[in-house]
Structures are given as structure tokens and as C-alpha cells.
Design a protein around this motif. Sequence first.
Motif, short mmCIF file in Angstrom:
data_model
loop_
_atom_site.label_atom_id
_atom_site.label_comp_id
_atom_site.label_asym_id
_atom_site.label_seq_id
_atom_site.Cartn_x
_atom_site.Cartn_y
_atom_site.Cartn_z
N GLN A 53 42.54 40.46 42.56
CA GLN A 53 41.42 39.69 43.11
C GLN A 53 40.07 40.13 42.55
O GLN A 53 39.04 39.62 42.97
CB GLN A 53 41.41 39.82 44.64
N ASN A 104 43.02 45.32 45.90
CA ASN A 104 43.88 44.37 45.19
C ASN A 104 43.25 44.07 43.84
O ASN A 104 42.27 43.32 43.76
CB ASN A 104 44.06 43.09 46.01
N GLN A 126 35.45 44.72 47.18
CA GLN A 126 36.45 44.97 48.22
C GLN A 126 36.12 46.30 48.89
O GLN A 126 36.01 47.33 48.22
CB GLN A 126 37.85 45.01 47.61
#
Length: 592
Positions: free
Chosen positions: A124, A121, A83
Motif C-alpha cells: 500500500q 503493508n 501508515q
Amino acid sequence: MKVRAAVYFGLSSLFARQISADPVRLIALDGEIHQPERAAVVERRQTANVTIPAPVVVATSPYWEGNDGPWSSFAFQIGKPAQNVRLFPATAATNTWAVISQGCPDGSPANCQALRGSFFNSNQSLTWVPNSIFGTSLEVNLGMEINGQFGFDTLTLGWQGDNGPTLEHSIVAGIAADTYWLGLFGLNPRPTNFTTFNNPQVSYMQQLKNTNKIPSVSWSYTAGAPYRFSKVFGSLVLGGYDTSRFATNNLSFPFYEDIQRDLLVTIQSISTTSASDGSTVSLLSAPMTAFIDSTVPYMWLPLDACQKFENAFGLVWNVTKKLYLVNDTLHSTLLARNASVTFTLGTKSTGGPTVDIVLPYGAFDLIAQYPLVANDTRYFPLKRATNDTQYTLGRTFLQEAYLIADYERLNFTVAPCAWHENAVQHIVAIPSVNSTTSPSSNSSPGSSFPAGAIAGVVVGIVVLIALVALVLFCLRRKRAKKRKAAELEDTSWSRPNGSDHSDAKLVPTAVDGELDSGAVHEMFAPHKQAYHEMHAPYKTDLPAEMGGNGSGYFEGNVPGRTEVEGSTPVFEMPGSEAHEMTTLSQFSQRGR
């Protein structure tokens, strides 16, 4: 609940570095004890065959951001799948923080996630290992401590395609409070001691060194300057520095004894020029010490110094916002005047070598945004300190200063930035204190090197020479003892002592200590045991006829007889004839 951070600081020895414990702990705020998998500390010994890695240049993002900037941010990836997030380097922080979705509650701007550097997050990420909620224990003296959801995850420097290093199980905290608008990348290598673990958890910087991804526990940083040329981005180098970004000076500062304020400098003076006649105006009543800290944007100075700034630049303190807000009229006046402020730094209050860091007005021309103010407003990044623990030179100062910190030699350098349009990056590695191989970097023989690093290398070379001399001396002594042990007392032909066999063969002895093919050679065992009287039968593995007793058993109380270790290997004694050894004492005499 009062929460304190637990950190450990590195202390250097001559050729090894050991991190010493500071028994401060992070206490879980939820009262629960979580036991995720522990971070492994990988240690790699430096050998002549190991190629020392080049420094790591952390990639900047293309953005200028922050609600108190604009500031040059840097690119990172967290978790698997990765991410992308954007963070600010934090010289006082020891781990990585990333903004989570709770950081943009109802009522936030529609583009809040983008404004805050994007979200991380943890749900995830397949590699996320949760820990607990802790107080960050950072900037407590400034009233800026927040809480974070701590855990462990994969952290990569740069974005996809930047080829930055990736480390597993790095400390990551998810933050929601808007005290820090973007997340932070901690540059301080001290480990964190969570109350949920028995052992301290290693920092990302130390992980990089332990896994041989950077040449030393060191870094260099400058914040960048949007008012220079066509905006000059920041620079962050781990394990080295960029010579194209600063002007060389010979001033080196030792780390301060307070590990939470290690980058402490003495400000001998602060000055500017008068708007009326151009004369020099002092903005500091007396020398003071201040902590350099990129974690925060502001500069905290004593009240009397702030009042001198007010008089020199027409600033007005906003009690409600606790900021020096700048309206359009004052902004136009300051732009036209274009006055600069000079900070003179040294290692002591007066005298000695100094360095000047000159900040033009552009360095102070910043914009406050939501949620600091309702509408975008210019402000002057100066704060009123209430005590000397708050004296801080934040990110504003580092727009014009280049900071190099060496945590192995415990010193740092502050140099004025060099401004050359289209300058070519030139990275130089800072070698580890126990390095014996030249680092792999793009440095040239004529490259400049910080004075503190040079001193550390010189000391290391001197001690290395002394150690080599000591080793050679010990080896010569050991060899001399072995030669002495090889000398035999008699140089004539004789029968074995105590032999009562008239037909025993004569045994040739060594002549003048020289061992040749016809002489009896002493077989050196790993060690020699002291002689002991034995009160029970003892069986030896010695492949020789001992006094005609073919069983190999001897009475332990026979005088002159010794214990023979069962692990003694079988040796064939060279000579022209097979030699019969009639007593164990004869063998022991030769083994002395």
C-alpha cells in the motif's frame, strides 16, 4: 543458512568524522540478487552561514504495550501514504523494523494487530522499494536473531501533526516472528552492507545528520516508568538530551572496541537490603562487564548472580518458559517489602568514579502475555546467561537509567533518572565535533552538559586554534615570498639588456623594491614554469615586439629564451612611455 549483519562503525577525527568499513555483509536468503534504487547519501558541509538544527524529540504514543512489559512505545509513519506504527527504540539496531500481517497468523488474538503496534503493508506504499529477505543479525549471542523482508521506504518520526522529520529511502524491514512483539527503531548509526548492493546503505540516524536535521550523531533515551506518579512516559531525543529527566554526574564511558557491544559498562556491584534485618546483601560475586541494550526487556546475569537474586527475593526459575514467574502470593510479599536493587557502575572493576542506578521493585514487576504464556502472568525480568557475551542490561534497567550516546566523540553517559512530577522538558543540543556555530536549542547558559561532550568540545577548540595559527603562518610566508619576487636588482635607469637599438627608450626600474606608477610592475601569474630548451618554433601570445621579429615566432634554440605559456593574459606595462622590449630574456628577468 547462517546470516550475518553487515555494519560499519564511525571513527572520529579532530574536525571530521569518517565511517570505517567492517566487511560483514547481509546475505539474501532467497538466493536472488535484487537491485533496487540505491539510497543516496547527502553530505552537507558546515559553514558559518549554516544554522545548526535543534535536537529532535521523538513523540511517544499514548500506549503502554508489549507482551513482556508494559513499555512506553513511540510513534512513527512509514510509506506514502503514511501508515502509523508504534515501535520501541533499539540501541543495538541499525535500521527500522515494523510488524507485517504475517505476524498475526490464524489462532492469534482478535486484536493481534493492535497488540503488535499495528501493521506495515508495503503493497500500500507508493514509495516502497523491495530488497530481499535477510537475517537481521541482531542479538545472535542471545539466540534472538530473526529474518526480515528488507526494503526502502519513507520514514517519518511521530504522527501527523507532530512535525517530525521525514526521510526518503530509509531502510525498513518487515518482521513476522514474535521474538520481538513490537517493531524497532534502530538508534545505532552504522550503515548496513547488503549483498545485493556494492555500497553500504546509510542508517536513518546518519541520514538525519547528513541532511542537517539534527546537530550531531547522538541520542538520549530512557524507557519510562509506569510505576512512577501517574505513569511517566519514555523519552527519546536525537542529537541532544533532556536535562529534566536525569541527575547530573561526571562519569563518562568510552565506547567499547567491539562495535556490536559498544555500550559496555563495568558492574562493580549489585546489592539489595535483607528482608530480615535490613542489612546490605551482595547479589554479585565479582565485578563484571555488561552491555546496555534497550532492544530486549531482560537482564542477563551470571548464574551465580541469578541464584543470589533467587535467595534474596524468593524467585523460582521456570525451566519450560525460561522465566522467573511470580505468583500472587510472592507478588504481594515483594510489594509489601518494596526492596530496591542498586547497580554500581564504573569504568573499571574497582575504584575510580562510579554511578549508582537504583531500581525499586516496581521496575521488576512486569507481566508476561501471549505468546510467552497462555495467560497473563507476572514475572521478574532476569535471565540466566550461559557465557559472558550474554551479560546484558535491557530495557528494565533503562526505566531508572538515562542513557546519552555520542557517536562522534565515541563515549556515552549513564545517569540516574530524576523524578519530578510535572517536570518541564528542557532540551539541550549536543554539537557536532566539526561544529563552529551554536546549535539552535532551548538550552540556557547554565544547562548541564555531559563530561564526555565537554572534553570533546575543549579538544576541538584547542586544535582549531592551532590550525588557525598554522594558516596565518603559511599566509605570511607566501606574502613574504611575493614581496621578495617584486624587488628588482637595479635602482638606476638603464636600457633593456641586449638591445642593439640606439634609439630605444630608457626603462625606469623599481626603486628599493617599491612599486609606484612609474615603475615596471611584475604581473604575478598563477605559477612559473621551469626554463626549457625548445627544438621547434613556438608562437607566443606576448603582446610585445621581440627583437623586431613581428611574426611572433622564435627559434627555440636561441640562448636565454624561455617558453611563454599560451594562456598568459595580456598585460599593459605601465610607465610614462611605451616600452620596447628587445629580447625575451629581459622579460623573463623581470618575471623572476
